[in-house]
Scaffold this active site. Structure first.
Site, PDB file in Angstrom:
ATOM      1  N   CYS A 122       0.825  -1.217   0.000  1.00  0.00           N
ATOM      2  CA  CYS A 122       0.000   0.000   0.000  1.00  0.00           C
ATOM      3  C   CYS A 122       0.857   1.265   0.000  1.00  0.00           C
ATOM      4  O   CYS A 122       0.388   2.333  -0.392  1.00  0.00           O
ATOM      5  CB  CYS A 122      -0.919   0.002   1.219  1.00  0.00           C
ATOM      6  SG  CYS A 122      -1.908  -1.483   1.342  1.00  0.00           S
ATOM      7  N   HIS A 258      -3.535   6.932   2.765  1.00  0.00           N
ATOM      8  CA  HIS A 258      -3.923   5.638   2.202  1.00  0.00           C
ATOM      9  C   HIS A 258      -5.343   5.333   2.647  1.00  0.00           C
ATOM     10  O   HIS A 258      -5.671   5.464   3.830  1.00  0.00           O
ATOM     11  CB  HIS A 258      -2.947   4.567   2.698  1.00  0.00           C
ATOM     12  CG  HIS A 258      -3.383   3.176   2.409  1.00  0.00           C
ATOM     13  ND1 HIS A 258      -3.941   2.799   1.207  1.00  0.00           N
ATOM     14  CD2 HIS A 258      -3.364   2.045   3.176  1.00  0.00           C
ATOM     15  CE1 HIS A 258      -4.238   1.521   1.242  1.00  0.00           C
ATOM     16  NE2 HIS A 258      -3.905   1.040   2.420  1.00  0.00           N
ATOM     17  N   ASN A 289     -10.389  -0.343  -0.468  1.00  0.00           N
ATOM     18  CA  ASN A 289      -8.943  -0.207  -0.241  1.00  0.00           C
ATOM     19  C   ASN A 289      -8.228  -0.799  -1.449  1.00  0.00           C
ATOM     20  O   ASN A 289      -8.246  -2.013  -1.645  1.00  0.00           O
ATOM     21  CB  ASN A 289      -8.584  -0.952   1.058  1.00  0.00           C
ATOM     22  CG  ASN A 289      -7.085  -0.958   1.357  1.00  0.00           C
ATOM     23  OD1 ASN A 289      -6.262  -0.765   0.467  1.00  0.00           O
ATOM     24  ND2 ASN A 289      -6.734  -1.203   2.608  1.00  0.00           N
TER      25      ASN A 289
HETATM   26  O1  UT7 Z   1      -4.193  -1.545   3.377  1.00  0.00           O
HETATM   27  C1  UT7 Z   1      -3.228  -2.179   4.144  1.00  0.00           C
HETATM   28  C2  UT7 Z   1      -3.404  -1.833   5.557  1.00  0.00           C
HETATM   29  N1  UT7 Z   1      -4.640  -2.403   6.029  1.00  0.00           N
HETATM   30  C3  UT7 Z   1      -5.311  -1.769   6.956  1.00  0.00           C
HETATM   31  O2  UT7 Z   1      -4.929  -0.713   7.365  1.00  0.00           O
HETATM   32  C4  UT7 Z   1      -6.542  -2.450   7.504  1.00  0.00           C
HETATM   33  C5  UT7 Z   1      -6.542  -2.286   8.995  1.00  0.00           C
HETATM   34  N2  UT7 Z   1      -7.588  -3.016   9.673  1.00  0.00           N
HETATM   35  C6  UT7 Z   1      -8.898  -2.695   9.603  1.00  0.00           C
HETATM   36  O3  UT7 Z   1      -9.286  -1.819   8.850  1.00  0.00           O
HETATM   37  C7  UT7 Z   1      -9.851  -3.385  10.557  1.00  0.00           C
HETATM   38  O4  UT7 Z   1      -9.111  -4.222  11.409  1.00  0.00           O
HETATM   39  C8  UT7 Z   1     -10.982  -4.222   9.879  1.00  0.00           C
HETATM   40  C9  UT7 Z   1     -11.954  -3.281   9.190  1.00  0.00           C
HETATM   41  C10 UT7 Z   1     -10.369  -5.186   8.883  1.00  0.00           C
HETATM   42  C11 UT7 Z   1     -11.755  -5.017  10.914  1.00  0.00           C
HETATM   43  O5  UT7 Z   1     -12.285  -4.141  11.884  1.00  0.00           O
HETATM   44  P1  UT7 Z   1     -12.007  -4.390  13.442  1.00  0.00           P
HETATM   45  O6  UT7 Z   1     -12.740  -3.353  14.161  1.00  0.00           O
HETATM   46  O7  UT7 Z   1     -10.535  -4.481  13.649  1.00  0.00           O
HETATM   47  O8  UT7 Z   1     -12.716  -5.797  13.669  1.00  0.00           O
HETATM   48  P2  UT7 Z   1     -12.190  -7.058  14.494  1.00  0.00           P
HETATM   49  O9  UT7 Z   1     -11.361  -7.922  13.621  1.00  0.00           O
HETATM   50  O10 UT7 Z   1     -11.596  -6.602  15.801  1.00  0.00           O
HETATM   51  O11 UT7 Z   1     -13.532  -7.814  14.812  1.00  0.00           O
HETATM   52  C12 UT7 Z   1     -14.535  -7.215  15.660  1.00  0.00           C
HETATM   53  C13 UT7 Z   1     -15.765  -8.088  15.682  1.00  0.00           C
HETATM   54  C14 UT7 Z   1     -15.475  -9.546  16.043  1.00  0.00           C
HETATM   55  O12 UT7 Z   1     -16.596 -10.017  16.772  1.00  0.00           O
HETATM   56  P3  UT7 Z   1     -16.591 -10.075  18.389  1.00  0.00           P
HETATM   57  O13 UT7 Z   1     -15.425 -10.956  18.744  1.00  0.00           O
HETATM   58  O14 UT7 Z   1     -16.386  -8.650  18.835  1.00  0.00           O
HETATM   59  O15 UT7 Z   1     -17.913 -10.633  18.722  1.00  0.00           O
HETATM   60  C15 UT7 Z   1     -15.413 -10.257  14.717  1.00  0.00           C
HETATM   61  O16 UT7 Z   1     -15.752 -11.600  14.798  1.00  0.00           O
HETATM   62  O17 UT7 Z   1     -16.360  -8.138  14.372  1.00  0.00           O
HETATM   63  C16 UT7 Z   1     -16.440  -9.510  13.918  1.00  0.00           C
HETATM   64  N3  UT7 Z   1     -16.139  -9.506  12.485  1.00  0.00           N
HETATM   65  C17 UT7 Z   1     -17.066  -9.335  11.535  1.00  0.00           C
HETATM   66  N4  UT7 Z   1     -18.386  -9.133  11.608  1.00  0.00           N
HETATM   67  C18 UT7 Z   1     -19.044  -8.964  10.448  1.00  0.00           C
HETATM   68  C19 UT7 Z   1     -14.914  -9.640  11.896  1.00  0.00           C
HETATM   69  N5  UT7 Z   1     -15.044  -9.543  10.557  1.00  0.00           N
HETATM   70  C20 UT7 Z   1     -16.365  -9.357  10.312  1.00  0.00           C
HETATM   71  C21 UT7 Z   1     -17.115  -9.168   9.134  1.00  0.00           C
HETATM   72  N6  UT7 Z   1     -18.439  -8.956   9.252  1.00  0.00           N
HETATM   73  N7  UT7 Z   1     -16.544  -9.171   7.913  1.00  0.00           N
END
Ligand code: UT7
Length: 333
Positions: A122, A258, A289
């Site tokens: 990225c 980004h 993204n």
């Molecule tokens: O471009 C290169 C660099 N990349 C980035 O900068 C991306 C950085 N990361 C992110 O943008 C975020 O981490 C994401 C958008 C990918 C995910 O968001 P998050 O707030 O970090 O979610 P998480 O992985 O901590 O998951 C939170 C909750 C979990 O449930 P519980 O344990 O709180 O009940 C997951 O199981 O959301 C759940 N979850 C989902 N729910 C619906 C994880 N993925 C999904 C999904 N849909 N796709």
């Protein structure tokens, strides 16, 4: 012993033109959610994304790059014959060799310009701008085309909850060339290889081919760890880029980070205490993204929408797999 001749370039370089290619297939969240047990609401809340674009079979990395680069050349008023070098930043040109850049340079109609790809994920486009700036100022090139391009839909699993809703396709490009005034500030860049595993191709090609049923080795991401790293560390890098360029947040007109996640953008803007007059790129909402393409796509969008104008001071910053990052302040063409 004889001494060697050396060349020096121009005192200053700048971005002279910006171009973009947005692929044809519009993919709203509704088309993504069933395969990953998610919802439109969750995706919008967690990332800001409403829709994204995927390339069709004909919209190759090379084709998207050539189109974006041709637009950038036209905007810059530079002919393809004047281009000395083409740099393509990408991680999704699925031919190991030759580089996409050699084909882009040919199809663009350059006179055999130097051409190479860079792999900085990225952060690749901002790395390319830094290289081009140094090349123009150092005398190894007068006009350089820098492209950021991805077809991440080829290397993203549609059933991976952590990535399927984020990654998308597109291309953005700029022309870097001589400038009468300083228009690209010093780069602040680096990497943290200790966190190499946070975003990566799942398996090495040799391991894939050794398997009985080889499958495309998709991208995998430990999203929350990347999120915390980016939200915590990147505002400091952004501030260093401002300091190195000798400007403050009050001097900024545009912030073009980004397009990883709107919440990361918000966290950075808060940490940097960006004043309300600074316009912030939000292209992620309907582009997703697009990794190396995201900064030039976001910049092109701001220019087209009138949110960025000639002479504006913009902070570019990008970060991702590696973990690699790069930031610089630029004055817009
Ligand atoms: O471009 C290169 C660099 N990349 C980035 O900068 C991306 C950085 N990361 C992110 O943008 C975020 O981490 C994401 C958008 C990918 C995910 O968001 P998050 O707030 O970090 O979610 P998480 O992985 O901590 O998951 C939170 C909750 C979990 O449930 P519980 O344990 O709180 O009940 C997951 O199981 O959301 C759940 N979850 C989902 N729910 C619906 C994880 N993925 C999904 C999904 N849909 N796709």
């Amino acid at each position: 012993m004889s001494t060697l001749n050396v060349e020096s370039g121009t005192s200053y370089a700048g971005i002279l033109g910006v171009g973009a290619y947005r692929p044809s297939i519009l993919v709203p969240n509704a088309d993504i959610v069933d395969a990953i047990d998610s919802s439109d609401e969750w995706i919008q809340q967690r990332s800001g994304i409403k829709t994204r674009r995927f390339a069709d079979d004909s919209e190759t990395v090379v084709k998207m790059s050539v189109s974006a680069a041709a637009d950038a050349l036209e905007a810059a008023g530079v002919d393809a014959h004047q281009v000395d070098c083409v740099i393509v930043a990408t991680v999704s040109h699925l031919l190991q060799t030759p580089s996409a850049a050699t084909m882009v340079a040919h199809e663009l109609g350059t006179d055999g310009a130097a051409a190479f790809d860079i792999s900085a994920a990225c952060a690749g486009f901002c790395h390319g701008v830094s290289l081009a700036n140094d090349m123009v100022r150092g005398g190894s090139a007068r006009y350089v085309v820098v492209v950021g391009v991805e077809r991440l839909s080829d290397i993203t699993s549609r059933t991976d909850r952590g990535t399927a809703f984020i990654f998308a396709d597109g291309a953005g490009a700029v022309v870097v060339g001589p400038s009468d005034t300083p228009a690209i500030g010093p780069v602040v860049w680096g990497s943290d290889g200790e966190q190499y595993d946070l975003i990566r191709q799942k398996e090495d090609w040799r391991d894939v081919l050794a398997s009985d049923s080889p499958e495309m080795p998709h991208l995998v991401m430990r999203g929350n760890e990347v999120f915390r790293w980016a939200s915590f560390s990147m505002a400091k890098i952004a501030q260093q880029a401002l300091d190195r360029a000798g400007v403050s947040v009050d001097d900024l007109d545009c912030f073009v980070p980004h397009q990883a996640n709107n919440r990361i953008t918000d966290a950075m803007a808060r940490a940097m205490k960006l004043p309300s007059h600074v316009r912030i790129a939000r292209d992620i909402v309907d582009s997703g993204n697009t990794s190396a393409a995201s900064v030039p796509l976001a910049l092109e969008r701001m220019i087209r929408d009138g949110d960025a104008k000639s002479g504006d001071v913009a902070l570019l910053i990008a970060f991702g797999a590696g973990l690699a990052y790069a930031a610089q302040v630029v004055t817009l063409p």
